[in-house]
Design an enzyme around this catalytic site. Structure first.
Site, PDB file in Angstrom:
ATOM      1  N   PHE B 132     -38.265  -3.199  12.121  1.00 52.90           N
ATOM      2  CA  PHE B 132     -36.891  -3.643  11.935  1.00 52.90           C
ATOM      3  C   PHE B 132     -36.393  -3.148  10.582  1.00 52.90           C
ATOM      4  CE2 PHE B 132     -33.911  -7.182  10.685  1.00 52.90           C
ATOM      5  CZ  PHE B 132     -32.917  -6.808  11.573  1.00 52.90           C
ATOM      6  N   GLY B 138     -29.206  -0.079  -1.685  1.00 50.68           N
ATOM      7  CA  GLY B 138     -28.122  -0.815  -2.327  1.00 50.68           C
ATOM      8  C   GLY B 138     -27.893  -2.207  -1.767  1.00 50.68           C
ATOM      9  N   GLY B 140     -30.196  -5.629  -0.393  1.00 54.80           N
ATOM     10  CA  GLY B 140     -31.402  -6.354   0.011  1.00 54.80           C
ATOM     11  C   GLY B 140     -31.063  -7.795   0.313  1.00 54.80           C
ATOM     12  N   SER B 141     -31.031  -8.599  -0.731  1.00 55.10           N
ATOM     13  CA  SER B 141     -30.678 -10.015  -0.532  1.00 55.10           C
ATOM     14  C   SER B 141     -29.302 -10.137   0.100  1.00 55.10           C
ATOM     15  CB  SER B 141     -30.642 -10.749  -1.881  1.00 55.10           C
ATOM     16  OG  SER B 141     -31.854 -10.604  -2.558  1.00 55.10           O
ATOM     17  N   GLY B 256     -38.949 -16.282  10.351  1.00 51.27           N
ATOM     18  CA  GLY B 256     -40.103 -15.731   9.650  1.00 51.27           C
ATOM     19  C   GLY B 256     -40.463 -16.453   8.369  1.00 51.27           C
ATOM     20  N   ARG B 257     -39.573 -17.252   7.863  1.00 55.94           N
ATOM     21  CA  ARG B 257     -39.819 -17.833   6.537  1.00 55.94           C
ATOM     22  C   ARG B 257     -41.091 -18.672   6.452  1.00 55.94           C
ATOM     23  NH1 ARG B 257     -33.445 -18.408   5.622  1.00 55.94           N
ATOM     24  NH2 ARG B 257     -33.259 -16.329   4.808  1.00 55.94           N
ATOM     25  N   GLY B 348     -60.971 -13.890 -16.879  1.00 57.51           N
ATOM     26  CA  GLY B 348     -60.889 -13.374 -18.250  1.00 57.51           C
ATOM     27  C   GLY B 348     -60.794 -11.857 -18.232  1.00 57.51           C
ATOM     28  N   GLU B 372     -38.186 -11.290   3.137  1.00 55.79           N
ATOM     29  CA  GLU B 372     -37.485 -12.296   3.961  1.00 55.79           C
ATOM     30  C   GLU B 372     -36.794 -13.357   3.111  1.00 55.79           C
ATOM     31  OE1 GLU B 372     -38.932 -13.360   7.646  1.00 55.79           O
ATOM     32  OE2 GLU B 372     -40.083 -11.523   7.927  1.00 55.79           O
ATOM     33  N   GLY B 373     -36.156 -12.893   2.051  1.00 56.60           N
ATOM     34  CA  GLY B 373     -35.409 -13.822   1.199  1.00 56.60           C
ATOM     35  C   GLY B 373     -36.214 -14.193  -0.034  1.00 56.60           C
TER      36      GLY B 373
HETATM   37  C1  LIG Z   1     -43.622  -5.280   0.532  1.00 56.17           C
HETATM   38  C2  LIG Z   1     -42.233  -5.311   1.074  1.00 56.17           C
HETATM   39  C3  LIG Z   1     -42.018  -5.152   2.426  1.00 56.17           C
HETATM   40  C4  LIG Z   1     -40.725  -5.176   2.949  1.00 56.17           C
HETATM   41  N1  LIG Z   1     -40.540  -4.982   4.303  1.00 56.17           N
HETATM   42  C5  LIG Z   1     -39.269  -4.920   4.800  1.00 56.17           C
HETATM   43  C6  LIG Z   1     -39.024  -4.619   6.181  1.00 56.17           C
HETATM   44  O1  LIG Z   1     -39.976  -4.431   6.955  1.00 56.17           O
HETATM   45  N2  LIG Z   1     -37.752  -4.565   6.639  1.00 56.17           N
HETATM   46  C7  LIG Z   1     -36.689  -4.760   5.799  1.00 56.17           C
HETATM   47  O2  LIG Z   1     -35.565  -4.699   6.259  1.00 56.17           O
HETATM   48  N3  LIG Z   1     -36.878  -5.038   4.483  1.00 56.17           N
HETATM   49  C8  LIG Z   1     -38.149  -5.118   3.956  1.00 56.17           C
HETATM   50  N4  LIG Z   1     -38.337  -5.380   2.611  1.00 56.17           N
HETATM   51  C9  LIG Z   1     -37.179  -5.566   1.731  1.00 56.17           C
HETATM   52  C10 LIG Z   1     -36.946  -6.998   1.287  1.00 56.17           C
HETATM   53  O3  LIG Z   1     -36.433  -7.756   2.340  1.00 56.17           O
HETATM   54  C11 LIG Z   1     -35.985  -6.951   0.076  1.00 56.17           C
HETATM   55  O4  LIG Z   1     -36.666  -6.328  -0.991  1.00 56.17           O
HETATM   56  C12 LIG Z   1     -35.518  -8.328  -0.328  1.00 56.17           C
HETATM   57  O5  LIG Z   1     -34.639  -8.844   0.612  1.00 56.17           O
HETATM   58  C13 LIG Z   1     -34.849  -8.332  -1.714  1.00 56.17           C
HETATM   59  O6  LIG Z   1     -33.832  -7.380  -1.790  1.00 56.17           O
HETATM   60  P1  LIG Z   1     -33.747  -6.335  -3.008  1.00 56.17           P
HETATM   61  O7  LIG Z   1     -35.090  -5.748  -3.146  1.00 56.17           O
HETATM   62  O8  LIG Z   1     -32.610  -5.454  -2.769  1.00 56.17           O
HETATM   63  O9  LIG Z   1     -33.466  -7.235  -4.288  1.00 56.17           O
HETATM   64  P2  LIG Z   1     -32.024  -7.748  -4.789  1.00 56.17           P
HETATM   65  O10 LIG Z   1     -31.280  -8.315  -3.645  1.00 56.17           O
HETATM   66  O11 LIG Z   1     -31.381  -6.670  -5.575  1.00 56.17           O
HETATM   67  O12 LIG Z   1     -32.445  -8.922  -5.754  1.00 56.17           O
HETATM   68  C14 LIG Z   1     -32.758  -8.728  -7.141  1.00 56.17           C
HETATM   69  C15 LIG Z   1     -32.873 -10.084  -7.810  1.00 56.17           C
HETATM   70  O13 LIG Z   1     -31.628 -10.782  -7.711  1.00 56.17           O
HETATM   71  C16 LIG Z   1     -31.810 -12.057  -7.189  1.00 56.17           C
HETATM   72  N5  LIG Z   1     -30.631 -12.485  -6.423  1.00 56.17           N
HETATM   73  C17 LIG Z   1     -30.004 -11.822  -5.442  1.00 56.17           C
HETATM   74  N6  LIG Z   1     -28.990 -12.534  -4.934  1.00 56.17           N
HETATM   75  C18 LIG Z   1     -28.955 -13.707  -5.619  1.00 56.17           C
HETATM   76  C19 LIG Z   1     -28.126 -14.875  -5.575  1.00 56.17           C
HETATM   77  N7  LIG Z   1     -27.121 -15.011  -4.682  1.00 56.17           N
HETATM   78  N8  LIG Z   1     -28.407 -15.876  -6.444  1.00 56.17           N
HETATM   79  C20 LIG Z   1     -29.426 -15.760  -7.327  1.00 56.17           C
HETATM   80  N9  LIG Z   1     -30.222 -14.690  -7.419  1.00 56.17           N
HETATM   81  C21 LIG Z   1     -29.995 -13.679  -6.577  1.00 56.17           C
HETATM   82  C22 LIG Z   1     -33.029 -11.914  -6.309  1.00 56.17           C
HETATM   83  O14 LIG Z   1     -33.672 -13.160  -6.098  1.00 56.17           O
HETATM   84  C23 LIG Z   1     -33.886 -10.985  -7.120  1.00 56.17           C
HETATM   85  O15 LIG Z   1     -34.598 -11.713  -8.077  1.00 56.17           O
HETATM   86  C24 LIG Z   1     -39.622  -5.374   2.083  1.00 56.17           C
HETATM   87  C25 LIG Z   1     -39.849  -5.558   0.710  1.00 56.17           C
HETATM   88  C26 LIG Z   1     -41.147  -5.542   0.198  1.00 56.17           C
HETATM   89  C27 LIG Z   1     -41.359  -5.755  -1.271  1.00 56.17           C
END
Ligand SMILES: Cc1cc2nc3c(=O)[nH]c(=O)nc-3n(C[C@H](O)[C@H](O)[C@H](O)COP(=O)(O)OP(=O)(O)OC[C@H]3O[C@@H](n4cnc5c(N)ncnc54)[C@H](O)[C@@H]3O)c2cc1C
Lengths: 358, 391
Positions: B132, B138, B140-141, B256-257, B348, B372-373
């Site tokens: 998926f 650009g 993620g969250s 999934g959470r 250590g 997943e968040g």
């Molecule tokens: C090992 C691994 C496997 C993964 N596998 C998949 C996969 O199979 N499929 C897929 O689609 N994705 C996958 N991901 C991506 C993952 O879902 C994203 O990395 C994740 O959702 C975070 O997004 P980002 O990396 O863009 O961080 P960002 O969204 O840029 O976040 C950066 C920081 O900002 C904080 N932040 C963001 N929004 C807020 C808010 N509203 N309030 C406070 N703080 C906030 C976050 O908590 C974080 O600390 C994977 C990631 C990893 C590390």
């Protein structure tokens, strides 16, 4: 299999207790604190719904329920007024502890003649400077949340002692739980009327007492969380409810998580005791976790209300003090960690995490 | 009230333990030493197939369904997920199967889509994967901000954009790609498309180098004028006017959470057991400072597990569990981290050698607070419920 539903009977008990707390305890919590006792009307209502002596056998007018019921009820009472809860429940933690030490017989012997407004006190040797010599107790317990004591049960390491006289209570101002009273307890050659032996039995007794105090504490924390959350939705700053500033929203979230986590640990431990499993380590751990949660939630509840929280117009400062007082009981955090740590190390191999792993 | 684990679940856990110790842990360590995911033709995956793993929950086309097997409760699924992660969390994701998109496809896929895309997973002839793709460089969250674009063109769709960190993408038979029909319209304009491996325009696969969880690939890829037939729009064209696209994605994440939380508990428990063993071997248990820390970690992991099971228990009763699911994830991920940190501290300077299992767990577990968040996003979700935190 894993099931958090307490069942219809206990759910009803919780509901009844919650209504009682809302109608009787919350409206008069400052009065009870100032008067250092609860009103006769409140006491009568408490008796009437059968909350006094929940664990007592039916022959003594009790309901004969177990630790799961106790933690559920105490959370509700603690959320309103833990001092009043102690004042109202005369047998208090002594009932469960005695039952672990000597079964129904011990409970009956010690508590059958407890007057309606009488109090049985539980003292942990960890909290006191006491000697047991020649069948007498001698020494001082610096604080008990009571101003009368009809029966005192003292828990040691490998033995427990029961006494009914030969001591006096010197009233104190008290830091919290004042509705239950507050005193120094001085033993002057208090004759031991019953002695219980055996580390395992004493451990179970202490576990039962920790559940009692821990669940009252949990209630206090829940109360503080609920009150401060609602306040944060009303109070405006910088053009929006303070709860909508992420710093506070996350604080409120973390407080709720800590309460939920501690509750699950307490329920798990209570279930273990009821299922006849060893529970000393789990109960001590649950108590420790609740105390640690209290250390942040108590002050955080005040913080959310800002300066208003510091004032006695709101209950959060009371919650902070009472959480601290409950946290000090039964040897507090250090003793709980000592016992939980000892239980952990007694176990070889992988760490058992949940009750299911017997 | 019951905190016990019944006999049937114990059997499941015993089997997971056995496979975990014999197969999963060694495979995970091998990948970690190699610094790369296990290749798709690795014998480990063949043995997975021989054991019957990776099969879809879908029972086959209407009218020709296979008999339903024993259905696992969510609580059971969580306990097993914890046990697998105890042995190796990366391998759990590397395992063949439909994986993350399965829930989406089952929930809103058309019968034809299920038949076309899930049939190969009814009985696997060889290791197969699906995946998926949501995250982009650009976005993620803030999943509503994705830019991968889908444009209707004749009887098909043309996709342009790129995804990153997508688990198993380069080895997947097909990727369910989340795309927007109009980036200015946010979530409402998002849809998911099946993109089959080998489709012209799908390419640029790059397997990322990660700190931990090396056993499975996290891959970025691009979509350049990548044309898929109309039938590859998840749920079909009729769904066009609904918000199903985005909410479907979020539902996958939501379900999934607690699983990720259970994974974190499993990793934390492995670290705790290793730390305890190390302290015992080194005669350090007499030190009250050491014992106190092990004690605290034990109860906190127990608490995290109970929070996971609560979320699962609610799901089994079909009761809303948004708050509970997010709580379990927020709490377990940070406590799993704490457990591995404790292990590192006890080791250590030995920890710095980089050859102890705890050191690997320390790297692996971090991702549990990201995928997943993130922990912050979980708090946002909880706060929306508790204090109506505005978006
Ligand atoms: C090992 C691994 C496997 C993964 N596998 C998949 C996969 O199979 N499929 C897929 O689609 N994705 C996958 N991901 C991506 C993952 O879902 C994203 O990395 C994740 O959702 C975070 O997004 P980002 O990396 O863009 O961080 P960002 O969204 O840029 O976040 C950066 C920081 O900002 C904080 N932040 C963001 N929004 C807020 C808010 N509203 N309030 C406070 N703080 C906030 C976050 O908590 C974080 O600390 C994977 C990631 C990893 C590390």
């Amino acid at each position: 299999m894993f099931d958090l539903d307490p069942g219809e009977e206990l759910a009803l008990l919780v509901e009844t207790t919650r209504s009682f707390a809302a109608e009787r305890l919350t409206p008069s919590l400052r009065e009870a604190e100032a008067a250092r006792c609860v009103s006769p009307a409140t006491r009568a209502a408490f008796e009437q719904i059968g909350l006094r002596g929940l664990e007592l056998p039916e022959a003594l007018g009790g309901v004969g329920l177990g630790p799961v019921a106790r933690v559920l009820v105490n959370e509700e009472l603690g959320a309103a007024d833990p001092g009043a809860a102690l004042a109202l429940d005369g047998p208090g933690p002594v009932a469960g502890a005695l039952s672990a030490l000597g079964g129904e017989e011990a409970v009956t012997q010690a508590l059958a003649s407890l007057p309606e407004d009488g109090r049985a006190l539980l003292v942990d040797l960890a909290d006191a400077k006491l000697q047991v010599e020649g069948g007498h107790l001698q020494g001082v317990v610096p604080w008990v949340p009571a101003e009368r004591a009809d029966v005192v049960l003292v828990l040691g390491e490998e033995a427990a002692w029961l006494t009914t006289g030969g001591y006096r209570l010197e009233p104190l101002r008290g830091a919290g739980l004042r509705a239950a009273g507050s005193a120094e307890l001085v033993f002057e050659k208090a004759p031991v009327v019953a002695r219980f032996e055996g580390r395992a039995a004493v451990e179970q007794a202490r576990a039962s007492a920790r559940l009692y105090v821990g669940s009252l504490l949990l209630g206090v924390l829940r109360g503080a969380c609920d009150f401060s959350r609602e306040y944060a939705l009303q109070r405006q700053a910088f053009g929006r409810p303070i709860a909508h500033h992420q710093a506070l929203a996350f604080l409120i979230t973390d407080m709720r998580m800590a309460v939920d986590g501690a509750r699950l640990l307490l329920h798990d431990a209570a279930w273990r005791i009821e299922a006849g499993l060893s529970a000393a380590g789990e109960t001590a751990g649950a108590f420790a976790q609740t105390i640690e949660a209290a250390a942040t939630i108590g002050p955080a509840g005040v913080q959310i209300l800002g300066g208003h929280g510091f004032m006695q117009d709101y209950p959060v400062e009371k919650a902070m003090r009472e959480a601290r007082a409950l946290s000090s009981w039964l040897g507090g955090l250090d003793a709980a960690r000592e016992d939980a740590g000892r239980a952990l190390l007694a176990h070889a191999g992988p760490v058992p995490l949940s009750a299911g792993e017997r | 009230m019951d905190f016990g684990i019944d006999a049937a679940t114990r059997v499941l856990l015993e089997r997971a333990r056995e496979i975990g110790e014999r197969e999963v842990r060694p495979a995970g360590l091998e990948a970690d030493r190699m610094g790369a995911p296990l290749p798709p033709d690795h014998s480990y995956f063949k043995r997975c197939i021989e054991r019957g793993e990776g099969r879809t929950r879908w029972r086959g086309p209407v009218g020709r369904e296979r008999p339903a097997g024993p259905r696992r409760t969510t609580v059971q699924t969580l306990l097993v997920a914890e046990e697998y992660a105890y042995w190796d969390r990366g391998i759990g994701v590397a395992n063949p199967g439909v994986g993350l998109p399965e829930g989406n496809v089952l929930a809103i896929g058309t019968e034809e889509q299920k038949e076309h895309f899930l049939t190969p997973f009814l009985e696997l002839d060889r290791p197969r994967w699906a995946c998926f793709g949501m995250t982009e460089p650009g976005a993620g969250s803030d999943a509503a901000a994705i830019r991968t674009h889908a444009r209707k063109d004749g009887d098909g769709w043309v996709l342009n954009g790129g995804k990153c960190f997508i688990g198993n993408a380069s080895r997947a038979d097909w990727i369910l790609v989340q795309a927007t029909l109009d980036p200015t319209k946010g979530r409402a304009a998002q849809r998911a498309f099946f993109v089959e491996q080998g489709t012209p325009g799908l390419g640029g696969f790059k397997i990322e180098k990660k700190m931990g969880l090396k056993a499975y690939e996290s891959t970025s890829f691009s979509l350049e004028d990548c044309r898929v037939p109309a039938s590859h729009l998840l749920g079909g064209e009729q769904r066009d006017t609904s918000r199903a696209g985005f909410s479907t994605a979020m539902r996958t994440f939501n379900a999934g959470r607690p699983v990720i939380a259970a994974n974190a508990v499993g990793i934390g428990r492995a670290a705790l057991d290793e730390a305890l063993r190390f302290a015992r071997d080194e005669d350090r248990l007499g030190d009250p400072r050491v014992r106190d820390r092990l004690e605290a970690m034990t109860r906190k992991l127990r608490m995290a597990r109970l929070l996971c099971l609560r979320a699962g228990w609610l799901a089994d009763r079909e009761q809303p569990n948004i708050v509970e699911a997010s709580m379990s994830k927020a709490m377990a991920a940070s406590l799993g981290q704490e457990a591995t940190t404790l292990g590192m501290e006890l080791l250590g300077s030995r920890a710095a050698r980089g050859d102890h299992l705890i050191e690997k767990l320390y790297r692996d577990v971090k991702a549990m607070d990201i995928v997943e968040g993130t922990g912050q996003v979980q708090r946002v979700i909880i706060a929306r419920q508790l204090v109506q935190l505005p978006r």
